[in-house]
Design a protein around this motif. Structure first.
Motif, PDB file in Angstrom:
ATOM      1  N   GLY A 108       5.315   5.440   4.718  1.00  0.00           N
ATOM      2  CA  GLY A 108       6.740   5.486   5.035  1.00  0.00           C
ATOM      3  C   GLY A 108       7.077   4.728   6.304  1.00  0.00           C
ATOM      4  N   LEU A 109       6.211   4.847   7.319  1.00  0.00           N
ATOM      5  CA  LEU A 109       6.418   4.100   8.565  1.00  0.00           C
ATOM      6  C   LEU A 109       6.387   2.597   8.319  1.00  0.00           C
ATOM      7  CD1 LEU A 109       4.261   6.175  11.090  1.00  0.00           C
ATOM      8  CD2 LEU A 109       6.735   5.827  11.193  1.00  0.00           C
ATOM      9  N   ARG A 110       5.466   2.150   7.505  1.00  0.00           N
ATOM     10  CA  ARG A 110       5.338   0.713   7.250  1.00  0.00           C
ATOM     11  C   ARG A 110       6.530   0.182   6.455  1.00  0.00           C
ATOM     12  NH1 ARG A 110       0.640   2.773   8.423  1.00  0.00           N
ATOM     13  NH2 ARG A 110      -1.162   1.486   9.045  1.00  0.00           N
ATOM     14  N   HIS A 111       6.963   0.930   5.451  1.00  0.00           N
ATOM     15  CA  HIS A 111       8.120   0.479   4.677  1.00  0.00           C
ATOM     16  C   HIS A 111       9.391   0.485   5.530  1.00  0.00           C
ATOM     17  CE1 HIS A 111       6.402   1.099   0.334  1.00  0.00           C
ATOM     18  NE2 HIS A 111       5.779   0.159   1.030  1.00  0.00           N
ATOM     19  N   ALA A 112       9.505   1.444   6.429  1.00  0.00           N
ATOM     20  CA  ALA A 112      10.653   1.451   7.342  1.00  0.00           C
ATOM     21  C   ALA A 112      10.604   0.239   8.267  1.00  0.00           C
ATOM     22  CB  ALA A 112      10.664   2.742   8.159  1.00  0.00           C
ATOM     23  N   GLU A 113       9.398  -0.121   8.734  1.00  0.00           N
ATOM     24  CA  GLU A 113       9.238  -1.303   9.590  1.00  0.00           C
ATOM     25  C   GLU A 113       9.620  -2.575   8.846  1.00  0.00           C
ATOM     26  OE1 GLU A 113       8.421  -3.391  13.075  1.00  0.00           O
ATOM     27  OE2 GLU A 113       8.583  -1.234  12.746  1.00  0.00           O
ATOM     28  N   LEU A 114       9.220  -2.690   7.589  1.00  0.00           N
ATOM     29  CA  LEU A 114       9.598  -3.844   6.787  1.00  0.00           C
ATOM     30  C   LEU A 114      11.113  -3.904   6.606  1.00  0.00           C
ATOM     31  CD1 LEU A 114       6.747  -3.753   4.125  1.00  0.00           C
ATOM     32  CD2 LEU A 114       7.202  -5.638   5.712  1.00  0.00           C
ATOM     33  N   ILE A 156      11.314  10.508   8.139  1.00  0.00           N
ATOM     34  CA  ILE A 156       9.929  10.732   8.562  1.00  0.00           C
ATOM     35  C   ILE A 156       9.881  11.726   9.719  1.00  0.00           C
ATOM     36  CG2 ILE A 156       7.889   9.644   9.584  1.00  0.00           C
ATOM     37  CD1 ILE A 156       8.720   7.079   8.052  1.00  0.00           C
ATOM     38  N   VAL A 157      10.804  11.585  10.653  1.00  0.00           N
ATOM     39  CA  VAL A 157      10.852  12.505  11.794  1.00  0.00           C
ATOM     40  C   VAL A 157      11.068  13.935  11.300  1.00  0.00           C
ATOM     41  CG1 VAL A 157      12.180  13.185  13.825  1.00  0.00           C
ATOM     42  CG2 VAL A 157      11.641  10.777  13.452  1.00  0.00           C
ATOM     43  N   LYS A 158      11.970  14.120  10.367  1.00  0.00           N
ATOM     44  CA  LYS A 158      12.246  15.460   9.846  1.00  0.00           C
ATOM     45  C   LYS A 158      11.041  16.039   9.123  1.00  0.00           C
ATOM     46  CE  LYS A 158      17.240  14.828   9.269  1.00  0.00           C
ATOM     47  NZ  LYS A 158      18.351  14.702   8.283  1.00  0.00           N
ATOM     48  N   ALA A 159      10.330  15.187   8.371  1.00  0.00           N
ATOM     49  CA  ALA A 159       9.195  15.672   7.578  1.00  0.00           C
ATOM     50  C   ALA A 159       7.966  15.946   8.429  1.00  0.00           C
ATOM     51  CB  ALA A 159       8.856  14.659   6.493  1.00  0.00           C
ATOM     52  N   ALA A 160       7.749  15.127   9.468  1.00  0.00           N
ATOM     53  CA  ALA A 160       6.517  15.232  10.250  1.00  0.00           C
ATOM     54  C   ALA A 160       6.692  16.003  11.548  1.00  0.00           C
ATOM     55  CB  ALA A 160       5.983  13.824  10.562  1.00  0.00           C
ATOM     56  N   ASP A 161       7.894  16.420  11.860  1.00  0.00           N
ATOM     57  CA  ASP A 161       8.161  17.061  13.138  1.00  0.00           C
ATOM     58  C   ASP A 161       7.256  18.265  13.357  1.00  0.00           C
ATOM     59  OD1 ASP A 161       9.443  17.452  15.543  1.00  0.00           O
ATOM     60  OD2 ASP A 161      10.926  18.799  14.667  1.00  0.00           O
ATOM     61  N   GLU A 162       6.632  18.297  14.537  1.00  0.00           N
ATOM     62  CA  GLU A 162       5.745  19.372  14.971  1.00  0.00           C
ATOM     63  C   GLU A 162       4.422  19.424  14.203  1.00  0.00           C
ATOM     64  OE1 GLU A 162       6.285  20.990  17.651  1.00  0.00           O
ATOM     65  OE2 GLU A 162       8.256  20.085  17.868  1.00  0.00           O
ATOM     66  N   GLU A 163       4.256  18.603  13.205  1.00  0.00           N
ATOM     67  CA  GLU A 163       3.004  18.612  12.473  1.00  0.00           C
ATOM     68  C   GLU A 163       2.092  17.478  12.925  1.00  0.00           C
ATOM     69  OE1 GLU A 163       3.740  18.657   8.305  1.00  0.00           O
ATOM     70  OE2 GLU A 163       4.511  20.709   8.324  1.00  0.00           O
ATOM     71  N   ASN A 164       2.676  16.362  13.301  1.00  0.00           N
ATOM     72  CA  ASN A 164       1.885  15.263  13.835  1.00  0.00           C
ATOM     73  C   ASN A 164       2.712  14.556  14.891  1.00  0.00           C
ATOM     74  OD1 ASN A 164       0.687  12.545  14.147  1.00  0.00           O
ATOM     75  ND2 ASN A 164      -0.763  13.373  12.674  1.00  0.00           N
ATOM     76  N   GLY A 179      10.680   3.757  16.126  1.00  0.00           N
ATOM     77  CA  GLY A 179      11.227   2.862  15.114  1.00  0.00           C
ATOM     78  C   GLY A 179      12.720   3.079  14.917  1.00  0.00           C
ATOM     79  N   ARG A 180      13.143   4.339  14.909  1.00  0.00           N
ATOM     80  CA  ARG A 180      14.574   4.628  14.740  1.00  0.00           C
ATOM     81  C   ARG A 180      15.372   4.072  15.915  1.00  0.00           C
ATOM     82  NH1 ARG A 180      18.345   8.482  16.206  1.00  0.00           N
ATOM     83  NH2 ARG A 180      19.981   8.823  14.633  1.00  0.00           N
ATOM     84  N   ALA A 236      -1.017   0.744  -1.393  1.00  0.00           N
ATOM     85  CA  ALA A 236       0.348   0.501  -0.926  1.00  0.00           C
ATOM     86  C   ALA A 236       0.377   0.249   0.576  1.00  0.00           C
ATOM     87  CB  ALA A 236       1.242   1.681  -1.283  1.00  0.00           C
ATOM     88  N   VAL A 237      -0.409   1.022   1.325  1.00  0.00           N
ATOM     89  CA  VAL A 237      -0.483   0.820   2.778  1.00  0.00           C
ATOM     90  C   VAL A 237      -1.071  -0.544   3.092  1.00  0.00           C
ATOM     91  CG1 VAL A 237      -1.642   1.598   4.883  1.00  0.00           C
ATOM     92  CG2 VAL A 237      -0.561   3.273   3.377  1.00  0.00           C
ATOM     93  N   ARG A 238      -2.139  -0.910   2.399  1.00  0.00           N
ATOM     94  CA  ARG A 238      -2.779  -2.206   2.643  1.00  0.00           C
ATOM     95  C   ARG A 238      -1.805  -3.363   2.371  1.00  0.00           C
ATOM     96  NH1 ARG A 238      -7.855  -4.769   2.624  1.00  0.00           N
ATOM     97  NH2 ARG A 238      -7.398  -6.982   3.026  1.00  0.00           N
ATOM     98  N   LEU A 239      -1.076  -3.291   1.270  1.00  0.00           N
ATOM     99  CA  LEU A 239      -0.124  -4.349   0.944  1.00  0.00           C
ATOM    100  C   LEU A 239       1.026  -4.398   1.954  1.00  0.00           C
ATOM    101  CD1 LEU A 239      -0.008  -3.802  -2.917  1.00  0.00           C
ATOM    102  CD2 LEU A 239      -0.913  -5.825  -1.750  1.00  0.00           C
ATOM    103  N   ALA A 240       1.466  -3.236   2.398  1.00  0.00           N
ATOM    104  CA  ALA A 240       2.530  -3.193   3.409  1.00  0.00           C
ATOM    105  C   ALA A 240       2.045  -3.805   4.719  1.00  0.00           C
ATOM    106  CB  ALA A 240       2.993  -1.754   3.624  1.00  0.00           C
ATOM    107  N   ASP A 241       0.787  -3.522   5.104  1.00  0.00           N
ATOM    108  CA  ASP A 241       0.216  -4.133   6.306  1.00  0.00           C
ATOM    109  C   ASP A 241       0.180  -5.653   6.175  1.00  0.00           C
ATOM    110  OD1 ASP A 241      -0.189  -1.868   7.820  1.00  0.00           O
ATOM    111  OD2 ASP A 241      -2.214  -1.506   7.062  1.00  0.00           O
ATOM    112  N   ASP A 242      -0.205  -6.133   4.988  1.00  0.00           N
ATOM    113  CA  ASP A 242      -0.240  -7.578   4.767  1.00  0.00           C
ATOM    114  C   ASP A 242       1.154  -8.189   4.927  1.00  0.00           C
ATOM    115  OD1 ASP A 242      -2.940  -7.503   4.308  1.00  0.00           O
ATOM    116  OD2 ASP A 242      -2.806  -7.615   2.127  1.00  0.00           O
ATOM    117  N   ALA A 243       2.164  -7.500   4.418  1.00  0.00           N
ATOM    118  CA  ALA A 243       3.541  -7.990   4.537  1.00  0.00           C
ATOM    119  C   ALA A 243       3.992  -8.027   5.993  1.00  0.00           C
ATOM    120  CB  ALA A 243       4.486  -7.121   3.703  1.00  0.00           C
ATOM    121  N   ILE A 244       3.680  -6.968   6.739  1.00  0.00           N
ATOM    122  CA  ILE A 244       4.057  -6.914   8.161  1.00  0.00           C
ATOM    123  C   ILE A 244       3.361  -8.018   8.937  1.00  0.00           C
ATOM    124  CG2 ILE A 244       3.850  -5.536  10.268  1.00  0.00           C
ATOM    125  CD1 ILE A 244       4.267  -3.045   8.463  1.00  0.00           C
TER     126      ILE A 244
END
Length: 447
Positions: free
Chosen positions: A79-85, A102-110, A120-121, A258-266
């Motif tokens: 999700g972070l990578r797609h948001a960056e793209l 992402i902030v809402k989903a991951a808050d206090e967990e990571n 990013g936001r 999906a992460v690998r391809l997103a990294d390649d795009a970035i």
């Protein structure tokens, strides 16, 4: 499974859920006092100890260390990578929404992933021109980075804040922040890479056109000397193809691919982003009156080539042509300056801000140099500057500079009334509203 925010909370929650004592969890390998220290947050388990505890608690090491399971984590990373793209190559407003999710989903967990999503936001808000909200977000992140340096680096946040304040018209605060960022970069000898390039751009944008050589400008020169202004190859097709492939892989639940391809795009877009930032830095450097003529001309030409080679950069291409035209005026080549300004006008028929007015001011200066009549260009510049209203691109300092130049030119043609009116407008522009009116931030800047 419990998902409390610290490792200690998760160890204690899992242990109690399994009705184990601290001694039972410690087993023959650890002491119960060491387990107690981990649960109270006074010790962080080593990777070996974390694997041992995870095995006894019946969870993954990933969950114990980060509070989320491997699949959850990789989905968040994706999700972070797609948001960056989306931020770099799509719609900043969509990017801001994705980062917020992402902030809402991951808050206090990571905490680390959450901090990166908030960063990013903030950048997405800046890209939309919502500078007040961006500054508030960056300021909060800076305070968090000071308290938790393991989550976020302070230096990129300081550079981003300097950039926002500069664009909002608060030049003094922008310079202060850029100076503090420079001190940190110098301590660590950072003169290459994205942070160095972004810092150089922030430093030179916060300088006045007539400013002499300074430690800040010396740093900018070092970055330009090392990196130059590289040629850009349009890879937008490749970037979007990789982005689509990453989305398809994610839809097929192949998150790792999906992460690998997103990294390649970035990574495919990184060269263009750096080249554009270096071109902006070179353009601002060439504008400095203290820049040697030969160097200023070389950098202005390089910036224009870079902007010309990138799709959707007509405004910046036009601005670089105007800077090049001004360099030609300094070099006593009014004919070439006029040609460059005319080319800029063709690129910028409806551009907001001061760029079109600046092109007409250059044309008026050329007309005066060649014995022509500058009246038409002076009138158009005055109309454009007077009609800027609230559709502003760039700082009020730019408008003040243009009004002052317009006054100087009216003085040269003997129109005292228009000269006085232009100078009055220059003073008004220098003291007009900030784009962050009503924003409340701390008056102090934390180290």
């Amino acid at each position: 499974m419990p998902s409390q925010g610290t490792i200690g909370d998760r160890v204690r929650g899992l242990r109690l859920n399994r009705r184990m004592s601290q001694a039972q969890l410690a087993g023959p390998d650890l002491s119960d006092s060491y387990v107690s220290l981990i649960e109270s947050g006074k010790r962080t388990p080593t990777p070996v100890v974390a694997r041992l505890l995870a095995e006894r608690l019946g969870c993954t090491t990933e969950f114990l260390l980060h509070g989320i399971e491997p699949r959850q984590r990789i989905d968040t990373e994706l999700g972070l990578r797609h948001a960056e793209l989306e931020l770099q190559h799509g719609d900043p407003a969509v990017a801001a929404d994705r980062y917020t999710e992402i902030v809402k989903a991951a808050d206090e967990e990571n905490a680390m992933l959450t901090a990166h999503a908030r960063f990013g936001r903030a950048r997405a808000l800046e890209a939309q021109g919502r500078l007040g909200q961006a500054v508030e977000a960056f300021e909060r992140l800076r305070r968090e980075a000071a308290a938790h340096p393991e989550r976020l680096a302070d230096l990129p946040l300081t550079v981003a804040l300097s950039r926002c304040y500069q664009r909002a018209g608060d030049r003094l605060r922008a310079r202060d922040l850029a100076g503090r960022a420079l001190e940190q970069a110098e301590r660590m000898s950072i003169t290459q890479g994205e942070i160095a390039v972004d810092l150089a751009a922030a430093l030179v944008e916060a300088r006045g056109d007539r400013e002499a050589v300074s430690p800040e400008l010396s740093y900018v020169k070092r970055v330009l000397d090392v990196a130059g202004v590289p040629e850009v190859v349009d890879r937008s097709g490749e970037i979007h193809a990789l982005w689509q492939a990453s989305s398809a892989a994610a839809a097929g639940e192949d998150s790792a691919l999906a992460v690998r391809l997103a990294d390649d795009a970035i990574n495919a877009g990184r060269q263009e982003r750096l080249a554009l930032q270096l071109a902006r830095t070179a353009m601002h450097w060439a504008r400095l009156e203290s820049a040697p003529l030969g160097e200023a001309e070389r950098l202005a030409e390089a910036a224009a080539r870079t902007f010309a080679s990138c799709a959707g950069r007509e405004r910046e291409h036009g601005e670089s042509l105007i800077v090049h035209a001004r360099v030609k005026l300094r070099a006593a080549d009014p004919a070439r300056a006029g040609a460059l300004a005319a080319e800029a006008l063709e690129l910028l028929p409806d551009a907001p801000g001061t760029a079109v007015a600046e092109a007409h001011l250059v044309c008026a200066t050329v007309a005066l140099s060649l014995g022509g009549d500058p009246a038409t260009h002076l009138g158009k510049a005055r109309t454009l500057l007077g009609g800027r209203g609230r559709q502003v691109f760039g700082s009020d300092r730019q408008a003040a500079r243009c009004w002052r130049e317009l006054g100087d030119l009216y003085g040269q043609v003997g129109d005292r009334a228009q000269q006085t009116a232009a100078y009055r407008k220059a003073l008004e522009a220098a003291g007009v509203r900030s784009m962050m009116a009503g924003l409340t931030v701390d008056a102090t800047i934390s180290h």
